[in-house]
Structures are given as structure tokens and as C-alpha cells.
Design a protein around this motif. Structure first.
Motif, PDB file in Angstrom:
ATOM      1  N   TYR A   9       4.890  21.787 124.693  1.00 19.38           N
ATOM      2  CA  TYR A   9       5.490  23.038 124.131  1.00 19.38           C
ATOM      3  C   TYR A   9       6.311  23.059 122.729  1.00 19.38           C
ATOM      4  O   TYR A   9       6.222  23.817 122.120  1.00 19.38           O
ATOM      5  N   TYR A  10       6.883  22.095 122.364  1.00 13.95           N
ATOM      6  CA  TYR A  10       7.301  21.597 121.266  1.00 13.95           C
ATOM      7  C   TYR A  10       6.107  21.555 120.259  1.00 13.95           C
ATOM      8  O   TYR A  10       6.495  22.136 118.956  1.00 13.95           O
ATOM      9  N   ASN A  11       5.310  21.158 120.377  1.00 13.34           N
ATOM     10  CA  ASN A  11       3.864  21.243 119.465  1.00 13.34           C
ATOM     11  C   ASN A  11       3.572  22.652 119.190  1.00 13.34           C
ATOM     12  O   ASN A  11       3.350  23.357 118.233  1.00 13.34           O
ATOM     13  N   LYS A  12       3.329  23.532 120.381  1.00  9.09           N
ATOM     14  CA  LYS A  12       2.932  24.682 120.415  1.00  9.09           C
ATOM     15  C   LYS A  12       4.266  25.681 119.632  1.00  9.09           C
ATOM     16  O   LYS A  12       3.888  26.806 118.673  1.00  9.09           O
ATOM     17  N   ALA A  13       5.396  25.204 119.622  1.00 12.86           N
ATOM     18  CA  ALA A  13       6.268  25.905 118.922  1.00 12.86           C
ATOM     19  C   ALA A  13       6.273  25.986 117.595  1.00 12.86           C
ATOM     20  O   ALA A  13       6.886  26.573 116.572  1.00 12.86           O
ATOM     21  N   GLN A  14       5.469  24.833 117.166  1.00 13.69           N
ATOM     22  CA  GLN A  14       5.331  24.935 115.650  1.00 13.69           C
ATOM     23  C   GLN A  14       4.296  25.761 114.983  1.00 13.69           C
ATOM     24  O   GLN A  14       3.827  25.608 113.859  1.00 13.69           O
ATOM     25  N   GLU A  15       3.552  26.316 116.073  1.00 13.11           N
ATOM     26  CA  GLU A  15       2.514  27.400 115.732  1.00 13.11           C
ATOM     27  C   GLU A  15       3.123  28.551 115.268  1.00 13.11           C
ATOM     28  O   GLU A  15       3.990  29.027 115.813  1.00 13.11           O
ATOM     29  N   GLY A  16       2.267  29.373 114.491  1.00 18.01           N
ATOM     30  CA  GLY A  16       2.659  30.900 114.139  1.00 18.01           C
ATOM     31  C   GLY A  16       3.553  30.965 113.108  1.00 18.01           C
ATOM     32  O   GLY A  16       4.432  32.029 113.074  1.00 18.01           O
ATOM     33  N   ASN A  17       3.515  29.932 112.018  1.00 19.25           N
ATOM     34  CA  ASN A  17       4.517  30.031 110.995  1.00 19.25           C
ATOM     35  C   ASN A  17       6.002  30.449 111.302  1.00 19.25           C
ATOM     36  O   ASN A  17       6.632  31.483 110.912  1.00 19.25           O
ATOM     37  N   PRO A  18       6.646  29.620 112.147  1.00 16.06           N
ATOM     38  CA  PRO A  18       7.890  29.674 112.435  1.00 16.06           C
ATOM     39  C   PRO A  18       9.141  29.495 111.239  1.00 16.06           C
ATOM     40  O   PRO A  18       8.418  28.962 110.446  1.00 16.06           O
ATOM     41  N   PRO A  19      10.170  30.090 111.448  1.00  6.17           N
ATOM     42  CA  PRO A  19      11.315  29.478 110.649  1.00  6.17           C
ATOM     43  C   PRO A  19      11.193  28.092 110.393  1.00  6.17           C
ATOM     44  O   PRO A  19      11.080  27.305 111.294  1.00  6.17           O
ATOM     45  N   TYR A  20      11.508  27.397 109.159  1.00  3.88           N
ATOM     46  CA  TYR A  20      11.657  26.109 109.065  1.00  3.88           C
ATOM     47  C   TYR A  20      12.658  25.209 109.813  1.00  3.88           C
ATOM     48  O   TYR A  20      12.186  24.391 110.538  1.00  3.88           O
ATOM     49  N   GLU A  21      13.677  25.804 110.091  1.00  2.00           N
ATOM     50  CA  GLU A  21      14.706  25.313 111.095  1.00  2.00           C
ATOM     51  C   GLU A  21      14.064  25.222 112.347  1.00  2.00           C
ATOM     52  O   GLU A  21      14.166  24.130 113.079  1.00  2.00           O
TER      53      GLU A  21
END
Length: 872
Positions: free
Chosen positions: A239-251
Motif C-alpha cells: 500500500y505504500y507503493n500504491k500511495a505513490q501512484e496518482g501524482n500525490p504531493p511530494y511530501e
């Protein structure tokens, strides 16, 4: 003419269409168009702008599990008041001016949303309920009910929330957007109810309907955090890897990558090197200049998992010094340092000061701040008494030295403080640059670590100290070394001199140093000053011993402090309880506890603590209050008739058979009055003084003082109360005896006393049959204690009260507050197949003194009435 008629006809039709009363196709089309794209649309845009502003203003704290919903900031809502009122006005116009349009219910929904944002809960509920009842648009009703559900959760009205959830679960054809909002709101519901699995399940379903990739990224990040907390590292990693998808904020992307390293499978030293190199690369990346403290903090947590505690502490100290964009993180860093010092090093003083530092970075209203403040209460008390013992003990030792020795010690102290200031200045220096451009400086040795005097903080500090030693604390002025400077210094300084002097004084590190005279002034000289310090020491040794035993599980240190108390202050009124605590401590350690039983019986045979150690299984004993009252009346009648020996026989027999009742101290004072009739004056006086020292009944103590006064010399009496030295004669003694009878015969509603500061125990009372079937109860209690009170050192035992009842005892609790905390947790969370609900409902806690009364009276219902009146 024809064109004019056409225009008139068109205007007429337009005016007719504007009517909100006529329900024609033309009217409906006009009002639908106008209300939608004028009033409703503009109001909706303004509300969304406020929500976007609230979201943009919110600073996500990725070091903690993110909340399901970004909370609304009251300052943002208040700052957007004008915008929201404009939206309310537009929505109201859509309702008032376009009553036949299909956007009326939608406008009511917007008004409800505005009320919700402005915390007008009742109005918001009414608006949402109205839309749900009147609207024929299922999508709008579902959207409204989801918002109503969130409002119920905000207010903690979970019964209404449950009804709404049940209603929505039976609804069909809920569109994807509403399903997404519903599952997020369900996650919020479970979050508020601390249901971890419920939150994960609801958020997992929400991702199936998410349409905004950034929102989906945030939900995946929350799921990763929650899976990590549950120890499911493999799921967390995904899920941490999935959280990096979708152009999230840099932080968010940064933290997702960072935390993924924590839960990655590490199988060899090569993997460990890889992770450490990863932390190094993050630290060196210019994009992370505001996140350096985060990188070092996470590296510290990683090293803690590898078992390197010393490196963990070093990294945490480094993280505290690094710049960062999230002040709260500094609080978490200091909190972690506090935890390590508490758990690993048992350094309670350092723990307290780290927690103090943590609170400077976390808002008082933050739940974590509240938790830290509660954790700090015991440590504050610990540090207060430890530091008071150190200070007072040192001052008393110094007071016994000669003047020359005192001066030498004070001078040495100041010298060491000078060295400390030099060390601090050196620590503030930047490391010397090794760059090639240092060689191009005008002075080759004036780099960042230069030996050039005015660039070298240590040299500056040393120069200031040398100047102070040689010349004193002189203001900055020309010709300061001339002998005439002493003359000129007597003249009023110029404005420039004052300014320069003030600036110099403010920056002078030696201003922090006391002089010898100031230090010597703190040493006590008079007997009164020394007595005050000794009184404080006596209190601190006792309180620290009690705190170490009950709160910090430091039995050996507790014994050391209590032994210091009884050794250094043999006349202390705290000795009986100190002996009792020493008895408990030595019993825990398997030491010589018998010595304290002997001391209590020899020195304080009538103390409740003596009864406790003499009867450890039954926690001491006492027969029914009524029986001892009857015996007391008989003893008093014999005393009144002059049969003092007969009165004493009944008193002693009663004290032997019923050693601890509400009548005990009355029997004791009556026995002392018998001493005044048949024993020596000295014996009478000694017994009165002992009673005054040990009794806790203020009325009887005052009575004993009044009986003691005629036995004192004029000098002794004057020392106690100069105003009454000539007012007492033998007639007072007879009056005081009458007073004792009056006090003794006062009706008493309950034999039990409320004493919140005394040691308490928890009691489960049941029939003998129930006790036989409770084989697993002790094991279930031990499991419950290990899970919820692992540091409390609770002990569990059972005994028969009589032929019908048995009791289980959980002990000890140092005071009523601790007992209440346990009782609440027990009633809410404890479950055992060996304990019926009926027995659980009658559970209670009780002081040792009151238990002694209960154990003899056997009247549980009588005590339960007292318990419910005073503790619940």
C-alpha cells in the motif's frame, strides 16, 4: 406594428415564465435553468472554495496515522464567513424565487452543509432530515444521509449513526460517488470508535469507488500506516507503493518511500547497508532540506529495530537539532527519547525533562499532549523529591563546614561553571571548513573554525572570563586601564556609554555566574532554617519511597529511601506507614520482612498497619461495629462509676477481639483516661503524646491535646500556646473527660471512613459454589493485567470470608484514583467465563483500613452502600 406585437408578446411570455406560482412547462424550464446556473451553482462553488481553502491550510502530519477526514479548521471557517453567508443567501434565493424548480431540495442541502461547516449542528440536522423526507431524488437523499451520518459521528451520537447506517445498508442503487463517501464516512465512524479493523475494511471498500487519484493515494497511505501498525508489513509495503501512484504531493510520496523501507523484507547485511545508504541519499537530496529531521528520526527508529539503542539515541539527538517544517515532529523526537530513557535506562529524571521538551512542540489540546501530561505527573513528583533531597542534603552538609571550606567549595563551583560555559561555546562552533576557497581568505586562519580571536567563540569566551577575573565587570569605555578610570567612573555615564554597557552586559556569558557571596547566602545558618530543610527531607524521603514502590516498580530504591527516612528521622509520624511499605518491599524481594512486623508490634502496637502485617491473609480483622460499641458503653459506664480496673478489662478484651473498628480510637482514648486515674502522671502524659502523634481522628486528637495541657510546665505550655498558659487547671481535665464521652456517643451512620490517599484493594465477592467454579479466574485476571496494567505489579489472591462467601482480591493500588482507573477498565473490558455478570456488577474497591472492618462484619451490602455513595 407586427414587429411591435411580436416583441410585446415575447416580453409577456417572459414575464409569465418568471412567475414562481404557475406550474407550467415553460415556467419549470425557466426556473430550473435560472436556479441551477445562477443561485445553486454559485453557492456550491463558494462552499467548495471554502473546503479547498481548509484542505490547503491543513498540514498533514505523516509521522502519525492520518485521519480519515481532514478536520475543519474553525479559523478558516470563521475567515470565510462572508463567503459562506453569500452562499447561504444564494441558496435561499434559489428556494424563495424558484420554488417550482427541481433544485429547491439541492439548495436546502447546501444550507445544511453551510450550517454544518459553521458548527450549527441542530440546524444542519433539520436541513438534512428535511431533504431526506421531501426529496424524490435518490442520489440527493443518499448524499444527504451520508452527511447526516458524519454529523452524528462528530457529535458522538452513535445510536442515531447506527440507525442511519442500517437505513443506508438497505438502500439500493446508491451511485459510485455516494458509495465512496459512504465508505469513507463508515471508516470515520470506526475511527471514532477505535475499531481498527473496521477502519481498514471501510477504507479498503472506499478505494473501489474512488474517482480522484490523489484522494485514492491518501487512502492507500492510511491503509499502509494501519497495516504497519498491525504488524502486517507485507501488506503495508504494497500500500505504500500504491500511495505513490496518482501524482500525490511530494511530501506524501517522500514519506511513502521512506516508510516502505521500514516494512521491506530484510534478509542479509547487504539489505541493511542498502537501507542505510537509502537514508543517506534522502538526507543529501536538496529537495528534502526541510525534511532532514524526518530522515534522521526514521533512521533512528530503523536502528532501534536492529537493536542498536546507543546509535538510536545519538540519531534522535541529531534529529532534534535538524531544521524541519513540522514542529510537532520535534515533540515526537523528545517523546521517543523519553520512552527510551524510561524503558531502557530507567533514567526517570531525563524522562521527565524530555517530556517537558516534547510538550513545548505539541499543542496542549492535542490528545498526545494530554497523554504526555498524564504520563508526566508521576515523573514530575519523582524529580521534585529527588532534586529536593539532593539540594537540601547538600546545603545541610555545607552548613556543617567551616567558613573557609564553604568559600573553597563555592569558588570551585564557579570555576566549573566557567568551564561549562566554555564547553557550550565550543559546541556551538561550526566545524572547520576544508574547502579550497578557505585559502583565498584575507586571513588564512579565519575560516569557520578559525583561531582568529573574534571569529573564535571559545577564545572570545575565555577572553571575557580573563578580563572579568583581572578587571571586574567594567563598562566598555576608552582608557579603561588607567588609574583615573576609577575617578571617571564616578561621573554619570554618557548615553553612548550606557548603551554600549547595556549591550555588553546582555551578551556577557558571565552574567549567568553567581558570585561567592550569593552562593554562601544559600547555606542555612539558623536552627529554624535547618529544621525547615529537614522537614522537607523527611517528606521527600517518604513520598519518594512510596512513589518508587507503587508507581515506578523500583522496590530496591524505594527501600533505600524509606530506610533513610526511618534512620535519619526516628521520630517521624510517617514511620508506621514506612514500616508497612518496607514490609511489602522486602516481601516482594524475598528479604527479611519479619523485622518490620517486629518493629510495628514493638513501636506501634495500635496502628492499623500493625494489624495488617499480623493478619496478612485476612488483611487484619475487626468484628462488627455494633458489638464493639456495646462493649465501649459498658467500659464507659464502669469508668463513670469509678471501677477503672473493670473498665480497662473490657477495653483490652474488646481491642483484642475487635482490633480495628470505628470505635478503636475511642477505646484507646478511654483507656488513656483510665491511665490518668490509676497510673503515674508520666505514663498518662506519654500515652497522650503517643496518641496525638499517631491518631488520625482530629476531634480525638484535639481532646487529647486539651488533656495534655494541664500536665505541661508553664514553659512547655508557653511554647505550644502562650495565650493559654494560665487558663487551665484541674477542672479542665474533668471537662475534657466529659467531652470524650460526648464524642464517643455521637451517632455514626457508617463504620467506614473515606480516605482517598490510602492504599486500596479491589474485591470480587461470590458464593463458595461460584468460587469452586472459578478455576480460570486468576489466569484471566493475570492476562488482563499483563495487557492493560503491565507496570502496576498487581497481585491476585482469594480467601474465604465465612462459610457462605469467598472473595478474590486484586492489590495494591496506591490511592483511590488508581483504584478508580482500574475499576473503570475492569468493568468495561474484563471478560471471563469464570465470572458471572452478577458478581462483576458487585465488584468494589476498598481501603485497607475499611477492609479490616468489612472482614469482621461480613456485611458486604453495608459496604456497597458506602462504596456507591462515595466512589460512583
Amino acid at each position: 406594428m407586427n414587429k411591435r406585437l411580436v416583441w410585446l408578446l415575447a416580453i409577456g411570455l417572459g414575464i409569465a415564465a418568471c412567475s414562481s406560482e404557475r406550474n407550467t412547462f415553460t415556467n419549470r424550464a425557466f426556473h430550473n435553468l435560472t436556479s441551477h446556473y445562477n443561485a445553486y451553482y454559485l453557492a456550491d462553488v463558494k462552499i467548495k472554495e471554502v473546503e479547498a481553502e481548509n484542505q490547503a491550510n491543513y498540514k498533514e502530519d505523516y509521522t502519525q496515522i492520518l485521519p480519515v477526514f481532514i478536520p475543519y479548521d474553525s479559523s478558516v471557517i470563521q475567515g470565510s464567513k462572508e463567503k459562506l453567508e453569500s452562499a447561504r443567501e444564494l441558496s435561499s434565493k434559489a428556494i424563495d424565487w424558484h420554488r417550482i424548480s427541481k433544485w429547491v431540495d439541492d439548495s436546502y442541502y447546501l444550507i445544511g452543509k453551510i450550517d454544518y461547516l459553521q458548527s450549527q449542528s441542530d440546524d444542519a440536522q433539520n436541513a438534512f432530515k428535511y431533504v431526506n423526507v421531501t426529496s424524490k431524488d435518490d442520489d440527493l437523499r443518499h448524499q444527504t444521509l451520508v452527511n447526516l451520518l458524519r454529523l452524528y459521528v462528530d457529535l458522538g451520537e452513535f445510536e442515531d449513526a447506527n440507525f442511519t447506517i442500517d437505513y443506508l445498508s438497505k438502500e439500493s442503487n446508491i451511485n459510485d460517488q455516494n458509495r465512496y463517501d459512504l465508505y469513507r464516512t463508515l471508516a470515520y465512524y470506526y475511527e471514532k470508535r477505535s475499531d481498527r479493523n473496521g477502519v481498514i475494511g471501510a477504507l479498503d471498500k472506499a478505494t473501489e469507488y474512488a474517482q480522484d487519484k490523489k484522494e485514492e493515494s491518501r487512502i492507500n497511505f492510511i491503509l499502509a500506516q494501519r497495516y504497519q501498525r498491525e504488524g502486517l508489513d507485507a501488506l503495508a509495503y504494497d500500500y505504500y507503493n500504491k500511495a505513490q501512484e496518482g501524482n500525490p504531493p511530494y511530501e506524501r510520496s517522500f514519506f511513502a518511500q521512506l516508510y516502505a523501507q521500514q516494512v521491506a523484507e530484510l534478509n542479509a547485511s547487504k539489505d541493511l547497508r542498502k537501507v542505510r545508504n537509502y537514508y543517506e541519499s534522502l538526507y543529501d537530496d536538496p529537495k528534502n532540506k526541510d525534511l532532514k529531521d524526518v530522515v534522521i528520526y526514521e533512521r533512528a527508529l530503523f536502528e532501534e529495530k536492529q537493536g542498536d539503542i546507543d546509535l538510536t539515541v545519538d540519531l534522535l539527538h541529531q534529529a532534534a537539532k535538524e531544521p524541519g517544517s513540522n514542529p510537532r515532529l520535534k515533540g515526537y523526537i523528545y517523546q521517543k527519547l523519553a520512552d527510551l530513557n524510561y524503558e531502557k535506562f530507567k533514567d526517570y529524571r531525563a524522562t521527565k525533562y524530555y517530556l517537558d521538551s516534547a510538550l513545548t512542540f505539541i499543542k496542549e489540546t492535542d490528545p498526545i499532549a494530554i497523554q504526555i501530561a498524564q504520563q508526566k505527573e508521576t515523573l514530575d513528583s519523582y524529580v521534585f523529591h529527588v532534586e529536593r533531597i539532593q539540594e537540601n542534603d547538600s546545603l545541610l552538609i555545607l552548613s556543617g563546614l567551616s567558613k573557609d571550606e564553604q568559600v573553597a567549595i563555592a569558588t570551585d563551583f564557579i570555576k566549573k561553571e566557567e568551564e561549562r560555559l566554555l564547553a557550550e561555546a565550543k559546541a556551538k562552533e561550526k566545524p572547520k571548513s576544508t574547502g579550497i576557497f578557505d585559502n583565498l581568505l584575507a586571513f588564512a586562519d579565519r575560516g569557520t573554525g578559525s583561531n582568529f580571536y573574534f571569529d573564535n567563540a571559545v577564545a572570545m569566551q575565555q577572553g571575557t572570563i580573563d578580563f572579568y577575573r583581572t578587571w571586574g565587570n567594567r563598562p566598555l569605555a576608552d582608557n579603561w586601564r588607567r588609574s583615573s578610570s576609577s575617578i571617571s567612573s564616578s561621573l554619570p555615564p554618557t548615553e553612548e556609554e550606557v548603551t554600549d554597557s547595556t549591550a555588553t552586559e546582555e551578551n556577557n556569558p558571565l552574567n549567568q555566574l553567581p558570585d561567592v557571596e550569593t552562593l554562601l547566602g544559600q547555606i542555612p545558618e539558623s536552627p529554624e532554617q535547618k529544621a525547615t530543610l529537614n522537614e522537607e527531607l523527611e517528606e521527600s524521603y517518604f513520598e519518594l519511597g512510596k512513589l518508587l514502590y507503587f508507581e515506578l516498580d523500583e522496590t530496591e530504591l524505594s527501600i533505600d529511601n524509606l530506610e533513610s527516612l526511618v534512620r535519619n528521622y526516628p521520630e517521624s509520624t510517617r514511620k508506621p506507614e514506612a514500616y508497612y511499605l518496607l514490609y511489602l518491599g522486602q516481601k516482594d524481594l524475598g528479604g527479611n520482612f519479619q523485622q518490620y512486623i517486629t518493629r510495628l508490634n514493638r513501636e506501634y502496637p495500635e496502628s492499623q498497619y500493625t494489624y495488617s502485617v499480623n493478619n496478612p491473609e485476612a488483611a487484619s480483622g475487626n468484628l462488627a461495629y455494633i458489638e464493639s460499641s456495646k462493649n465501649y458503653e459498658q467500659a464507659y459506664d464502669l469508668y463513670y462509676l469509678g471501677n477503672y480496673k473493670g473498665s480497662r478489662q473490657i477495653i483490652q478484651k474488646t481491642l483484642e477481639e475487635y482490633p480495628l473498628t470505628r470505635n478503636t480510637e475511642r477505646l484507646l482514648i478511654l483507656d488513656i483516661m483510665v491511665s490518668g486515674k490509676i497510673e503515674s502522671r508520666e505514663r498518662f502524659r506519654n500515652r497522650l503524646e503517643s496518641f496525638i502523634e499517631n491518631s488520625k481522628d482530629e476531634q480525638l486528637v484535639e481532646l487529647a491535646r486539651n488533656m495534655l495541657k494541664p500536665l505541661l510546665s508553664q514553659e512547655e505550655l508557653a511554647a505550644l500556646d502562650p495565650n493559654q498558659a494560665s487558663e487551665l487547671d484541674s477542672a479542665n481535665l474533668n471537662q475534657n473527660v466529659s467531652d470524650s464521652v460526648s464524642i464517643a456517643n455521637n451517632p455514626i451512620d457508617s463504620p467506614y471512613k473515606l480516605d482517598n490517599g490510602q492504599t486500596h484493594i479491589m474485591v470480587l465477592a461470590m458464593s463458595l459454589e461460584e468460587s469452586k467454579n472459578a478455576d480460570g479466574l486468576v489466569g484471566d485476571l493475570d492476562t488482563f493485567h499483563a495487557r492493560n496494567f503491565s507496570n502496576a505489579r498487581l497481585r491476585t489472591g482469594n480467601m474465604n470470608m465465612n462459610q457462605e462467601n469467598a472473595i478474590y482480591i486484586i492489590s495494591p493500588f496506591s490511592n483511590a484514583e488508581k483504584a478508580k482507573e482500574y475499576y473503570k477498565k475492569f468493568m468495561e473490558d474484563f471478560e471471563s467465563s469464570s465470572l458471572s455478570e452478577e458478581v462483576k456488577e458487585k465488584a468494589f474497591f476498598i481501603t485497607l483500613e475499611n477492609f479490616q472492618i468489612l472482614n469482621k462484619s461480613k456485611n458486604i451490602e453495608e459496604y456497597l452502600a458506602f462504596f456507591r455513595a462515595n466512589y460512583r
